[in-house]
Structure formats: C-alpha cells, structure tokens
Write an enzyme that holds these catalytic residues in place. Structure first.
Site, PDB file in Angstrom:
ATOM      1  N   HIS A  29     -19.404  82.490  44.201  1.00 36.92           N
ATOM      2  CA  HIS A  29     -19.813  82.851  42.840  1.00 36.92           C
ATOM      3  C   HIS A  29     -21.154  82.197  42.493  1.00 36.92           C
ATOM      4  CE1 HIS A  29     -15.570  83.993  41.186  1.00 36.92           C
ATOM      5  NE2 HIS A  29     -15.596  84.105  42.501  1.00 36.92           N
ATOM      6  N   ASP A 132     -20.142  83.654  34.518  1.00 37.40           N
ATOM      7  CA  ASP A 132     -19.232  84.140  35.547  1.00 37.40           C
ATOM      8  C   ASP A 132     -18.004  84.777  34.894  1.00 37.40           C
ATOM      9  OD1 ASP A 132     -18.698  83.447  38.724  1.00 37.40           O
ATOM     10  OD2 ASP A 132     -16.856  83.760  37.576  1.00 37.40           O
TER      11      ASP A 132
END
Ligand code: UDP
Length: 503
Positions: A29, A132
């Site tokens: 990520h 995120d």
C-alpha cells in the site's frame, strides 16, 4: 525585487494545490502511494506524506532526492505508540509482524494514530487528502474540513468489482460442494470460481467483514477514487466500477514506472536497508541469456510453510529452467534451514538458481533482459510491475483479493497460467502443508518458460500490454491525461472554495 519575489511566492502558494497523503503501513500500500505523492509533486502540487518514523525511513531518500531536484514534497513524521501496544521500537509496519498477536498490536498502534492525524489535517490545511482505503474514517475528517477525500485503492478495478458482486449476490452460498464452480454475477466476462477461492471475510461473515464493509462504503462517500491501474489494462472494469459505485475515479498507473525511471530510483524504492551492497544477483543475471530466467516472489508479507518451500525448490530444480527466488525469513534469529542452505549451495554450483533472502529490488530485476517470466502471489503491485516489464506470469494466489487478480491475469488478459491453488488462506494461517506439488510446478514452469505455443502467445500479449503501459504515462496518454485532469479539477475546487469563503 525581494518584495516582488515574496509576492510571487505568495501568489504561487495560493494557487498551488496542497495535498496530504496518508499511506497504510504495509509495502503493497505504501510503495504505490509514495510514488503517487511524488507524481503529484512532479506535476506542480505540494505533497506531504504522513508516516511514522520507521516507515518514513524506508522512503526518505527518494523524497529528499525529489526535493533537491526542486519538487515540493516532504514527509511529516508522527510517533508510533510502540510502548502503549507493547512492541519494540521500530516495529511499525504490517510486514514486521511474525505472529497474529503482533499483527494485532501493530494494527492497534496504527488505529491509535487517528487523533494525531486529524490534528495534522487541521494544522496543515490541505486542499485535498489522499488516504488509503484502510482509513475509512478519513471521509468524515475531510467533510469536517470541507475538503475532498480521495480513496486510494491498492488493487485492481477487477478485484473491486468481483468483491462488490460477491458481497451483494453471495453466489458462493448454497452450492452443493466446495468444488462446484459459480459464475461471478454482473461481470462483462464469464468468470468462474469455487467458494474456497473467495476471500475469507467475504466467504463467511466474521469480525473482519464489518471492517471491510466500512472501507468499501467509504469509497462511495468519497469525492472520488484513485486507482493504480491503466485504461488499456482493464477498461471494461474501470467502466463497470464507475457504474456500480457512481463516483468518479481516476486511473493513473502504473505509478511505479512513471516515477522510477533510472536504476538508482528503482533500487531505492521500498526496503533498501535489506539489500546487499554489492548485488551479486546482477552479475549472475548478466551471465544469462535473454528471457531465460524465472523470477519467483510472493510479495512483502507471505512466508510459505517449510513443506511448500521444499516442493517449490524441487519443482524449480526439476523444471530445468534458471530462476531467481526471493525467500522471506520469518525470523532473523531462526535456525538456518539446512534443506534450503543445501539447495542454495547446489543451485550456486550448477548456476541454475539464485536465492535472494528477504527483500529484492524487484523493479530492477524485472526490467533485466534475462528475466522471462514471474511466479507471483498476485499482489496487485507485482502484477502491474510484471505487466510493465512485458512478462507473462505463473499465478499462485495466497490470500485476500489475490485469487480475484489471478482471474484477471489468466482468464481476462490471458497473460498467465495458474499453478492451481484452489484455496484462499490468510497468510498467517497457512499451516504446515504444501498446497502445490512439485510436479504441478514443473508443468507450469515448462509451459511458461519453454517453447510452447501457449507460452509464446502469453508472452506476446504481455509485451503488447507493456507497450500500452509505457504509452499511457506519456504526454497525451490515458493515465497522463487523467492525472493532469484530476489536478486541474482539484485546483478548480480550491479556487471556487476560496471565492465562496471570500463572500
Ligand atoms: N517488493 C520488492 N521486493 C521484495 C518484495 C516485494 O520490491 O522482495 C515490492 C514489489 O515490487 C511490490 C510490493 O513490494 O511493489 C509488494 O506489493 P504487492 O501488491 O505485489 O504484494 P503484497 O506485498 O502487498 O502482498
């Protein structure tokens, strides 16, 4: 003149877009979000990345390099509550967890950062936050500040559409057995799956299900979504995603090849501290013929059970093809594995295989002309990196949406062959058994790396996609236009907000 410059700088600040990036601390990520922040800065925005100390260290060098080249980019470091969650200093990344208990502690530590982060959002006064998908609460933070939140998804449109369909229609329920296939409803192609291939939290409702529901729900409440993908790769699913969710999304990938152009940048990305000073693998690869070496890597999190490592070792050896294999050590202090040591020694002697322990400079290796294919766990970044390098794949999904990504690679894009894993298992619950036998590994390696027609066609298609991946990030390409359009949209929003506030 000084006052003229000061005024010009003020005007510049007023017009410049100020964007905060909040990555989730796991390499799959964090790496693409850091690359995205760098892209924004390279396109004139002011970019600030929020990270805890140990995580910031993994990308600090590239940020400093960009800054010294004149780009407006920086890191805002916040402390990680290691004491409060009972972890040693420096253990702040999901990648560092070796037990479910540690994973819980790290996740808890991350969730404790919420107040500090909200305070920063308030103090730094960004025009937009890119967060995120694991931070659903940032939707409310953005609403409070009256600014847009962009949802950053670190996987494919395809996997999000499959996930959406499965959560809505639950096609895996009520089948007579686990070996029965179902068709994923609502997709433009006929894609089949068996119930055990469904991600665990979607297969049966458990405590994680609610967590994921909140994450996906936050996407629909966001100003829009950012996808590290490209139009030419999965346009059907880019379109389907927009019609399913009804929000804007910008497709701006592949970000890794867009910002990491030279070898130094490619090597500096991610966990550089784990790399050896003198890369022996490079000399080894240089001695190999073009497209003759298979690269084997299961991403940044997965460790395979010992029995599976043994099967894989035999499979690679018996295939007769050369390989580079990245093996994660679960614990630096664990006793050396005599089987693997013996295997490594034998492979070195007969020059058939090269083992890299823990962390490899994946981008650099994949771009080497000697590499001819990749064995991947179907993490989205690895797939994109393989596609960018024009390499066909052997797919070996382990957990989460990896089994969905496998379907994209094998059934939709037809640039990969499945090793035949039929169960989706959380990487920490893999158990001691081997899921895949050596003879199945030999079969797929020979198909991919040998001279079969099927292998050749996969390679041809992968190369075509690699060309498209290069074009899409050039001026006038889809991803290029999407990024410039997004920055333009966000600037317009900033200006109209300022005008409204001015009365
Ligand atoms: N990676 C790397 N070296 C390694 C392992 C992983 O550079 O030894 C990088 C890889 O290039 C990718 C990321 O880490 O960018 C892993 O992300 P992915 O989505 O493929 O899988 P995950 O680690 O999230 O399961």
């Amino acid at each position: 003149i000084t006052s003229y410059i000061a005024q010009a700088m003020k005007a510049q600040c007023r017009n410049q877009l100020n964007v905060l990036f909040l990555p989730y601390p796991t390499p799959g990520h964090m790496i693409p979000m850091v690359d995205t922040a760098r892209l924004f800065a390279k396109h004139g925005a002011s970019a600030t990345i929020i990270a805890t100390q140990a995580n910031a260290l993994t990308f600090q060098k590239v940020i400093e390099d960009d800054f010294s080249c004149g780009y407006d980019i920086r890191t805002q470091v916040i402390p990680f509550p290691a004491d409060q969650v009972g972890l040693p200093d420096g253990v702040e990344n999901i990648k560092d967890s070796t037990t479910p208990e540690m994973l819980g502690q790290i996740s808890h530590g991350i969730s404790m950062l919420k107040d500090q982060i909200e305070l920063l959002f308030h103090d730094l006064q960004p025009d937009c936050i890119v967060t995120d998908f694991c931070y659903p609460w940032t939707v409310e933070s953005a609403t409070k500040l009256g600014i847009p939140r962009l949802f950053f998804y670190s996987s494919s449109y395809f996997s999000n559409c499959v996930s959406h369909s499965i959560r809505k229609h639950r096609p895996h329920e009520n089948l007579v057995s686990d070996t029965h296939k179902f068709i994923i409803p609502g997709l433009p192609q006929r894609i089949e799956m068996t119930p055990p291939q469904v991600a665990e939290w979607e297969r049966t409702k458990n405590e994680t299900t609610g967590y994921f529901d909140a994450m996906f729900e936050s996407e629909t409440k966001s100003y829009g979504a950012l996808y590290n993908s490209f139009h030419e790769l999965e346009s059907d699913y880019e379109q389907l995603h927009q019609s399913l969710l009804g929000i804007k999304s910008w497709t701006i990938g592949p970000v890794s090849s867009w910002v990491n152009k030279d070898d130094e940048q490619k090597a500096n990305r991610g966990h550089k501290e784990d790399l050896e000073e003198e890369p022996q693998w490079l000399n080894w690869l240089n001695s190999k013929q073009n497209e003759s070496v298979l690269y084997v890597c299961f991403g940044s999190l997965v460790w395979l059970p010992h029995a599976q490592l043994v099967e894989l070792a035999h499979g690679l050896e018996h295939s007769g093809h050369s390989f580079i294999w990245v093996i994660r050590k679960k614990d630096e202090n664990e006793n050396e594995d005599s089987f693997l040591q013996e295997f490594e020694k034998r492979m070195k002697e007969n020059k058939k295989g090269f083992i890299i322990w823990n962390w490899a400079p994946q981008l650099l290796i994949l771009d080497h002309p000697a590499i001819g294919g990749m064995v991947t766990h179907c993490g989205w970044n690895s797939i994109l990196e393989s596609v960018s390098a024009g390499l066909p794949m052997i797919t070996w999904p382990i957990f989460a949406e990896q089994s969905y990504n496998e379907k994209l690679v094998v059934d939709v894009l037809k640039i990969g062959v499945s090793v035949g894993v039929n169960e989706n298992t959380f990487w920490m619950s893999l158990g001691d058994e081997a899921m895949v036998r050596r003879e199945d590994i030999v079969k797929v390696v020979m198909l991919l790396m040998g001279s079969s027609q099927e292998g050749k066609e996969m390679r041809k298609r992968a190369r075509k996609l690699s060309d498209a991946a290069k074009r899409t990030i050039e001026e006038g390409g889809h991803s290029y236009n999407n990024l410039t359009q997004l920055i333009y949209d966000l600037k317009s929003l900033k200006i109209s907000k300022a005008l409204t506030e001015a009365g």
